[in-house]
Scaffold this active site. Structure first.
Site, PDB file in Angstrom:
ATOM      1  N   HIS A  60      44.551  39.040  46.997  1.00 18.19           N
ATOM      2  CA  HIS A  60      44.146  39.681  45.931  1.00 18.19           C
ATOM      3  C   HIS A  60      44.589  41.068  46.009  1.00 18.19           C
ATOM      4  O   HIS A  60      43.725  41.905  46.556  1.00 18.19           O
ATOM      5  CB  HIS A  60      42.367  39.496  46.056  1.00 18.19           C
ATOM      6  CG  HIS A  60      41.727  40.193  44.847  1.00 18.19           C
ATOM      7  ND1 HIS A  60      41.135  39.366  43.928  1.00 18.19           N
ATOM      8  CD2 HIS A  60      41.618  41.472  44.364  1.00 18.19           C
ATOM      9  CE1 HIS A  60      40.643  40.144  43.014  1.00 18.19           C
ATOM     10  NE2 HIS A  60      40.796  41.519  43.260  1.00 18.19           N
ATOM     11  N   HIS A  62      46.131  44.446  43.844  1.00 18.82           N
ATOM     12  CA  HIS A  62      46.513  45.050  42.391  1.00 18.82           C
ATOM     13  C   HIS A  62      47.974  45.574  42.599  1.00 18.82           C
ATOM     14  O   HIS A  62      47.837  47.071  42.929  1.00 18.82           O
ATOM     15  CB  HIS A  62      45.321  46.156  42.114  1.00 18.82           C
ATOM     16  CG  HIS A  62      44.027  45.424  41.734  1.00 18.82           C
ATOM     17  ND1 HIS A  62      43.793  44.977  40.456  1.00 18.82           N
ATOM     18  CD2 HIS A  62      43.020  45.196  42.474  1.00 18.82           C
ATOM     19  CE1 HIS A  62      42.351  44.398  40.486  1.00 18.82           C
ATOM     20  NE2 HIS A  62      42.068  44.418  41.852  1.00 18.82           N
ATOM     21  N   GLY A  67      41.813  49.791  38.597  1.00 15.23           N
ATOM     22  CA  GLY A  67      40.951  50.807  38.052  1.00 15.23           C
ATOM     23  C   GLY A  67      40.886  51.076  36.732  1.00 15.23           C
ATOM     24  O   GLY A  67      41.230  50.375  35.675  1.00 15.23           O
ATOM     25  N   GLY A  68      40.437  52.275  36.299  1.00 11.13           N
ATOM     26  CA  GLY A  68      40.328  52.815  34.831  1.00 11.13           C
ATOM     27  C   GLY A  68      38.777  53.056  34.491  1.00 11.13           C
ATOM     28  O   GLY A  68      38.705  53.539  33.257  1.00 11.13           O
ATOM     29  N   GLU A  69      37.780  52.446  35.237  1.00  5.63           N
ATOM     30  CA  GLU A  69      36.655  52.564  34.814  1.00  5.63           C
ATOM     31  C   GLU A  69      35.977  53.728  34.768  1.00  5.63           C
ATOM     32  O   GLU A  69      35.080  54.359  33.916  1.00  5.63           O
ATOM     33  CB  GLU A  69      35.586  51.730  35.546  1.00  5.63           C
ATOM     34  CG  GLU A  69      35.525  50.337  35.804  1.00  5.63           C
ATOM     35  CD  GLU A  69      36.593  49.990  37.052  1.00  5.63           C
ATOM     36  OE1 GLU A  69      36.128  48.969  37.712  1.00  5.63           O
ATOM     37  OE2 GLU A  69      37.701  50.979  37.429  1.00  5.63           O
ATOM     38  N   THR A  98      40.190  45.454  36.012  1.00  8.06           N
ATOM     39  CA  THR A  98      39.440  45.787  34.728  1.00  8.06           C
ATOM     40  C   THR A  98      40.195  46.263  33.722  1.00  8.06           C
ATOM     41  O   THR A  98      39.906  45.874  32.643  1.00  8.06           O
ATOM     42  CB  THR A  98      38.341  46.783  35.218  1.00  8.06           C
ATOM     43  OG1 THR A  98      37.807  46.670  36.632  1.00  8.06           O
ATOM     44  CG2 THR A  98      37.334  46.990  33.895  1.00  8.06           C
ATOM     45  N   TYR A 129      40.356  40.394  33.480  1.00  6.65           N
ATOM     46  CA  TYR A 129      39.039  39.922  33.349  1.00  6.65           C
ATOM     47  C   TYR A 129      38.737  39.015  32.284  1.00  6.65           C
ATOM     48  O   TYR A 129      37.610  38.137  32.280  1.00  6.65           O
ATOM     49  CB  TYR A 129      38.304  41.480  33.232  1.00  6.65           C
ATOM     50  CG  TYR A 129      37.951  41.924  34.547  1.00  6.65           C
ATOM     51  CD1 TYR A 129      38.860  41.986  35.684  1.00  6.65           C
ATOM     52  CD2 TYR A 129      36.721  42.654  34.603  1.00  6.65           C
ATOM     53  CE1 TYR A 129      38.461  42.587  36.946  1.00  6.65           C
ATOM     54  CE2 TYR A 129      36.373  43.410  35.960  1.00  6.65           C
ATOM     55  CZ  TYR A 129      37.280  43.270  37.057  1.00  6.65           C
ATOM     56  OH  TYR A 129      36.964  43.779  38.123  1.00  6.65           O
ATOM     57  N   LYS A 154      43.674  34.530  36.278  1.00  6.65           N
ATOM     58  CA  LYS A 154      42.625  35.362  36.715  1.00  6.65           C
ATOM     59  C   LYS A 154      41.581  35.330  35.667  1.00  6.65           C
ATOM     60  O   LYS A 154      41.913  35.424  34.279  1.00  6.65           O
ATOM     61  CB  LYS A 154      43.154  36.849  36.845  1.00  6.65           C
ATOM     62  CG  LYS A 154      41.975  37.977  37.151  1.00  6.65           C
ATOM     63  CD  LYS A 154      41.633  38.017  38.373  1.00  6.65           C
ATOM     64  CE  LYS A 154      40.532  39.141  38.485  1.00  6.65           C
ATOM     65  NZ  LYS A 154      40.881  40.689  38.579  1.00  6.65           N
ATOM     66  N   HIS A 193      37.158  36.807  39.792  1.00 10.06           N
ATOM     67  CA  HIS A 193      36.604  37.640  40.135  1.00 10.06           C
ATOM     68  C   HIS A 193      34.833  37.618  39.744  1.00 10.06           C
ATOM     69  O   HIS A 193      34.519  37.382  38.813  1.00 10.06           O
ATOM     70  CB  HIS A 193      36.751  39.047  39.502  1.00 10.06           C
ATOM     71  CG  HIS A 193      35.858  40.365  39.418  1.00 10.06           C
ATOM     72  ND1 HIS A 193      36.024  41.506  40.016  1.00 10.06           N
ATOM     73  CD2 HIS A 193      34.696  40.458  38.797  1.00 10.06           C
ATOM     74  CE1 HIS A 193      35.177  42.342  39.887  1.00 10.06           C
ATOM     75  NE2 HIS A 193      34.409  41.718  39.097  1.00 10.06           N
ATOM     76  N   HIS A 222      35.333  38.269  46.026  1.00  9.03           N
ATOM     77  CA  HIS A 222      34.268  39.152  46.115  1.00  9.03           C
ATOM     78  C   HIS A 222      32.938  38.610  46.413  1.00  9.03           C
ATOM     79  O   HIS A 222      31.759  38.894  45.991  1.00  9.03           O
ATOM     80  CB  HIS A 222      34.254  39.994  44.780  1.00  9.03           C
ATOM     81  CG  HIS A 222      35.376  40.609  44.345  1.00  9.03           C
ATOM     82  ND1 HIS A 222      36.203  41.179  45.262  1.00  9.03           N
ATOM     83  CD2 HIS A 222      35.973  40.630  43.242  1.00  9.03           C
ATOM     84  CE1 HIS A 222      37.268  41.736  44.524  1.00  9.03           C
ATOM     85  NE2 HIS A 222      37.259  41.379  43.199  1.00  9.03           N
ATOM     86  N   ARG A 225      29.293  39.678  47.692  1.00 10.13           N
ATOM     87  CA  ARG A 225      27.958  39.785  46.918  1.00 10.13           C
ATOM     88  C   ARG A 225      27.139  38.693  46.803  1.00 10.13           C
ATOM     89  O   ARG A 225      26.026  38.936  46.236  1.00 10.13           O
ATOM     90  CB  ARG A 225      28.735  40.034  45.336  1.00 10.13           C
ATOM     91  CG  ARG A 225      29.235  41.432  45.352  1.00 10.13           C
ATOM     92  CD  ARG A 225      30.095  41.444  43.954  1.00 10.13           C
ATOM     93  NE  ARG A 225      30.614  42.637  43.704  1.00 10.13           N
ATOM     94  CZ  ARG A 225      31.882  43.037  42.960  1.00 10.13           C
ATOM     95  NH1 ARG A 225      32.326  42.152  42.246  1.00 10.13           N
ATOM     96  NH2 ARG A 225      32.410  44.099  42.815  1.00 10.13           N
ATOM     97  N   ASP A 269      41.562  43.641  47.965  1.00  9.37           N
ATOM     98  CA  ASP A 269      41.656  44.193  46.795  1.00  9.37           C
ATOM     99  C   ASP A 269      42.229  45.358  46.921  1.00  9.37           C
ATOM    100  O   ASP A 269      41.932  46.405  46.226  1.00  9.37           O
ATOM    101  CB  ASP A 269      39.954  44.269  46.544  1.00  9.37           C
ATOM    102  CG  ASP A 269      39.701  44.796  45.058  1.00  9.37           C
ATOM    103  OD1 ASP A 269      40.592  44.523  44.277  1.00  9.37           O
ATOM    104  OD2 ASP A 269      38.342  45.162  45.110  1.00  9.37           O
ATOM    105  N   SER A 273      40.439  49.780  42.144  1.00 12.00           N
ATOM    106  CA  SER A 273      39.506  50.874  41.951  1.00 12.00           C
ATOM    107  C   SER A 273      38.102  50.265  42.780  1.00 12.00           C
ATOM    108  O   SER A 273      37.882  49.148  42.736  1.00 12.00           O
ATOM    109  CB  SER A 273      39.209  51.648  40.838  1.00 12.00           C
ATOM    110  OG  SER A 273      38.273  50.676  40.055  1.00 12.00           O
TER     111      SER A 273
END
Length: 375
Positions: A60, A62, A67-69, A98, A129, A154, A193, A222, A225, A269, A273
């Protein structure tokens, strides 16, 4: 080209004791108690007092940045070859995150091909996503069948940033991925994800229970969680992937007790981000970036601080991942005919030397091979 590694304490990842290992070009060709090769130009590495283990696999990553959020200025940088070498990673799987608006599958595939050219082994997942999926050819199944590096798709699920596909849409997508995997001879993975929403992987588990779709095609990540769900997922026969980080080792050791350990994996990851959200999951209050070095750091901490045997801890970033990606024993193993992807650890279990595809990339903690435009 031959490389002879002598006097190494080998974990393949199972313990083999002190042995010598002979590499020829990109393959391991012999492991024995004592090997001697009288050839001019042979590279000899004396590994006395060091541990020899398989090259690490990170599924996993990138590779083009994520990112970019937090706005366009929060787009994270792409992976450098030296990032992987420093982390002992010799095989990886790239993906989008994302932001699939300013990032795209074309650049992802190009970067994956570039990393292969630079000296490590790289694969990738198409799409990102959202649902419907974004692809290079216009079709998930065609991406998998016709692009050699693409091994699956993905998707984000149980996350406020995803597209919230219906049960029927999820069944359609995983069926497409499975069919393409069968046609192409690839694993055909739906890399999912999993966000923080309470349902986690429960809808996926329901699909497995109520259809004939094999659980092996669903690959949730992930899962820190939802650790309880992760343990249950492995008991159903599915792989559960956890993201490395400073808080992972203690949690993971507890998850091991309730899970089928052979179906647990860890990924980094890297270069994604790491947003910190407020309690309502509405606003970002902090931002970090994933580091590939966290992958082995988590494993080392399990060994050093949580008394997990080396041979068990290593499986989560070597043999288990290789089996999950259907690359074992070519990857994730030290055995004759395995790829010459190896890591030497010093007496304190720090990364000392890295060999990828039979080429020494780092020696005595100094990176020798870097990407084309790295300083």
């Amino acid at each position: 080209m031959f490389i002879l590694i002598k006097n190494a304490d080998i974990y393949a990842p199972e313990p083999l004791g002190k042995k010598d290992v002979l590499l020829s070009f990109d393959r391991i060709i012999k492991i024995d108690d004592s090997l001697t090769l009288d050839l001019s130009g042979i590279e000899v590495i004396d590994a006395k007092g060091k541990y020899l283990v398989p090259g690490f696999i990170d599924q996993h990553v990138h590779v083009t940045g994520g990112g970019g959020e937090g706005g366009l200025h929060s787009r994270t940088p792409e992976l450098l070859l030296s990032d992987a070498i420093e982390a002992g990673v010799t095989t990886l799987v790239g993906l989008l995150g994302t932001d699939s608006i300013t990032r795209n599958v074309e650049s992802l595939v190009a970067k994956t091909k570039a990393l292969n050219n630079e000296g490590i082994t790289a694969y990738c997942f198409t799409s990102a996503y959202q649902y419907p999926p974004i692809t290079l050819t216009g079709s998930v199944s065609k991406d998998i069948v016709f692009i050699s590096e693409v091994i699956g798709c993905k998707l984000a699920y149980s996350d406020h940033r995803g597209s919230h596909p219906t049960r029927e849409e999820l069944i359609w997508l995983v069926s497409e991925v499975r069919r393409a995997g069968l046609v192409s001879g690839k694993p055909g993975l739906l890399h999912i994800h999993i966000g923080p929403a309470p349902e986690g992987v429960l809808p996926i588990m329901d699909i497995v229970k109520s259809t004939d779709i094999p659980i092996k095609h669903f690959r949730p990540t992930h899962m820190s969680r939802h650790p309880k769900q992760a343990a249950e997922f492995t008991r159903m026969g599915g792989y559960a992937d956890f993201t490395s980080g400073k808080n992972l080792p203690a949690m993971f050791v507890e998850v091991m007790k309730e899970s089928d350990e052979k179906l647990l994996t860890i990924s980094s990851d890297s270069n994604g981000s790491l947003p910190v959200w407020d309690e309502k999951q509405e606003n970002i209050i902090g931002m970090g970036v994933g580091k590939m070095t966290s992958l082995y750091n988590a494993v080392r901490e399990m060994i050093v601080n949580h008394n997990v045997p080396i041979e068990r801890a290593l499986t989560f970033i070597t043999s288990n991942v290789a089996k999950a990606l259907e690359l074992f024993p070519r990857k994730g193993s030290l055995s004759p005919s395995s790829d010459a992807d190896l890591v030497l650890l010093d007496a304190d279990l720090n990364i000392d030397t890295v060999i990828a595809k039979g080429k020494i990339m780092m020696r005595d903690k100094k990176i020798i091979v870097k990407g084309m435009f790295e300083s």
